[in-house]
Design an enzyme around this catalytic site. Sequence first.
Site, PDB file in Angstrom:
ATOM      1  N   LYS A  41       0.839  -1.205   0.000  1.00  0.00           N
ATOM      2  CA  LYS A  41       0.000   0.000   0.000  1.00  0.00           C
ATOM      3  C   LYS A  41       0.878   1.261   0.000  1.00  0.00           C
ATOM      4  O   LYS A  41       2.101   1.175   0.234  1.00  0.00           O
ATOM      5  CB  LYS A  41      -0.924  -0.048   1.213  1.00  0.00           C
ATOM      6  CG  LYS A  41      -1.996  -1.158   1.124  1.00  0.00           C
ATOM      7  CD  LYS A  41      -2.812  -1.198   2.407  1.00  0.00           C
ATOM      8  CE  LYS A  41      -4.025  -2.080   2.287  1.00  0.00           C
ATOM      9  NZ  LYS A  41      -4.788  -2.103   3.574  1.00  0.00           N
TER      10      LYS A  41
ATOM     11  N   TYR B 240     -12.470  -1.960  -3.199  1.00  0.00           N
ATOM     12  CA  TYR B 240     -13.036  -1.964  -1.847  1.00  0.00           C
ATOM     13  C   TYR B 240     -14.567  -1.885  -1.836  1.00  0.00           C
ATOM     14  O   TYR B 240     -15.150  -1.426  -0.855  1.00  0.00           O
ATOM     15  CB  TYR B 240     -12.414  -0.842  -1.029  1.00  0.00           C
ATOM     16  CG  TYR B 240     -10.974  -1.133  -0.632  1.00  0.00           C
ATOM     17  CD1 TYR B 240     -10.666  -2.274   0.120  1.00  0.00           C
ATOM     18  CD2 TYR B 240      -9.922  -0.294  -1.000  1.00  0.00           C
ATOM     19  CE1 TYR B 240      -9.356  -2.568   0.492  1.00  0.00           C
ATOM     20  CE2 TYR B 240      -8.610  -0.580  -0.639  1.00  0.00           C
ATOM     21  CZ  TYR B 240      -8.333  -1.715   0.114  1.00  0.00           C
ATOM     22  OH  TYR B 240      -7.038  -2.002   0.478  1.00  0.00           O
TER      23      TYR B 240
ATOM     24  N   PHE C 157     -15.191   3.770   7.870  1.00  0.00           N
ATOM     25  CA  PHE C 157     -13.812   4.054   7.441  1.00  0.00           C
ATOM     26  C   PHE C 157     -13.650   4.072   5.920  1.00  0.00           C
ATOM     27  O   PHE C 157     -12.545   4.288   5.411  1.00  0.00           O
ATOM     28  CB  PHE C 157     -12.836   3.035   8.056  1.00  0.00           C
ATOM     29  CG  PHE C 157     -13.122   1.594   7.681  1.00  0.00           C
ATOM     30  CD1 PHE C 157     -12.594   1.041   6.522  1.00  0.00           C
ATOM     31  CD2 PHE C 157     -13.935   0.799   8.485  1.00  0.00           C
ATOM     32  CE1 PHE C 157     -12.858  -0.274   6.157  1.00  0.00           C
ATOM     33  CE2 PHE C 157     -14.211  -0.533   8.133  1.00  0.00           C
ATOM     34  CZ  PHE C 157     -13.659  -1.059   6.963  1.00  0.00           C
TER      35      PHE C 157
ATOM     36  N   ARG D  95      -2.111 -14.325   3.502  1.00  0.00           N
ATOM     37  CA  ARG D  95      -2.817 -13.675   4.621  1.00  0.00           C
ATOM     38  C   ARG D  95      -2.109 -14.003   5.943  1.00  0.00           C
ATOM     39  O   ARG D  95      -2.015 -13.173   6.834  1.00  0.00           O
ATOM     40  CB  ARG D  95      -4.273 -14.153   4.682  1.00  0.00           C
ATOM     41  CG  ARG D  95      -5.091 -13.838   3.449  1.00  0.00           C
ATOM     42  CD  ARG D  95      -5.765 -12.525   3.459  1.00  0.00           C
ATOM     43  NE  ARG D  95      -6.741 -12.354   4.506  1.00  0.00           N
ATOM     44  CZ  ARG D  95      -7.462 -11.234   4.642  1.00  0.00           C
ATOM     45  NH1 ARG D  95      -7.289 -10.227   3.787  1.00  0.00           N
ATOM     46  NH2 ARG D  95      -8.332 -11.107   5.618  1.00  0.00           N
TER      47      ARG D  95
ATOM     48  N   THR E 186      -5.515  -7.715  10.307  1.00  0.00           N
ATOM     49  CA  THR E 186      -5.765  -6.371   9.775  1.00  0.00           C
ATOM     50  C   THR E 186      -5.214  -5.294  10.713  1.00  0.00           C
ATOM     51  O   THR E 186      -4.611  -4.320  10.268  1.00  0.00           O
ATOM     52  CB  THR E 186      -7.295  -6.163   9.603  1.00  0.00           C
ATOM     53  OG1 THR E 186      -7.817  -7.258   8.843  1.00  0.00           O
ATOM     54  CG2 THR E 186      -7.608  -4.866   8.897  1.00  0.00           C
TER      55      THR E 186
ATOM     56  N   ARG F 270       2.514  -7.167   9.064  1.00  0.00           N
ATOM     57  CA  ARG F 270       1.825  -6.054   9.726  1.00  0.00           C
ATOM     58  C   ARG F 270       2.321  -5.846  11.156  1.00  0.00           C
ATOM     59  O   ARG F 270       2.424  -4.701  11.616  1.00  0.00           O
ATOM     60  CB  ARG F 270       0.309  -6.266   9.669  1.00  0.00           C
ATOM     61  CG  ARG F 270      -0.249  -5.959   8.266  1.00  0.00           C
ATOM     62  CD  ARG F 270      -1.639  -6.496   8.091  1.00  0.00           C
ATOM     63  NE  ARG F 270      -2.307  -5.977   6.900  1.00  0.00           N
ATOM     64  CZ  ARG F 270      -3.474  -6.409   6.462  1.00  0.00           C
ATOM     65  NH1 ARG F 270      -4.099  -7.392   7.102  1.00  0.00           N
ATOM     66  NH2 ARG F 270      -4.023  -5.890   5.381  1.00  0.00           N
TER      67      ARG F 270
ATOM     68  N   ASN G 183      -1.641  -0.101   7.297  1.00  0.00           N
ATOM     69  CA  ASN G 183      -1.176  -1.464   7.591  1.00  0.00           C
ATOM     70  C   ASN G 183      -0.369  -2.088   6.444  1.00  0.00           C
ATOM     71  O   ASN G 183      -0.259  -3.298   6.326  1.00  0.00           O
ATOM     72  CB  ASN G 183      -2.336  -2.352   8.057  1.00  0.00           C
ATOM     73  CG  ASN G 183      -3.443  -2.465   7.037  1.00  0.00           C
ATOM     74  OD1 ASN G 183      -3.347  -1.919   5.938  1.00  0.00           O
ATOM     75  ND2 ASN G 183      -4.487  -3.185   7.372  1.00  0.00           N
TER      76      ASN G 183
END
Length: 156
Positions: free
Chosen positions: A12, A52, A60, A88, A94, A105, A115
Amino acid sequence: MRSEERTFVAVKPDGVQRELVGEIIKRFETKGYKITALKMLQVSDEQARAHYAEHEGRPFYNRLIKYIQSGPIVAMVVEGYNAVAGVRHLMGSTDPDKAEVGTIRADFAQVMEYNVVHGSDSVESAEREIKIYFDESEIYDKRKCMSELVTEYLDA
Ligand code: IDP
Ligand code: MG
């Protein structure tokens, strides 16, 4: 049933900004997964909303759309046995505060809002997300091992 899976992964904007791209990719490579597509891009409004869609309406959501567009991401397709769940697992929860030590993370982030990494949550999501960011022609899943390359070179 044992099968190779592919999943959509993104470093990200905060991860790119903080120069963690190499560290994050390394985790997937050393696990043994294949990176079959890779590019840096600025996420468009359309891509962000498609990616998303499931979170639309959440408190959020607007900040999430802004976050994913706040700078370039590094998008990739990662392939391997059980790769969706495996990625994952390497990413961690998360909320970085709740993520297991040793996960990306936990090791590189402090809060959910930043994150550092995305990974698809199912094979279906992966196929949907890959289409948002890649054309099939951009995915390269063939690999030659070193001995094949050397043999080719010597025979040429
Ligand atoms: P995931 O990335 O672990 O799959 P999702 O629930 O799909 O988590 O949420 C997508 C992203 O939205 C998260 O990675 C995180 O950046 C952000 N997010 C999720 N829940 C919250 C929240 O409660 N507050 C702020 N940001 C959130
Ligand atoms: Mg998710």
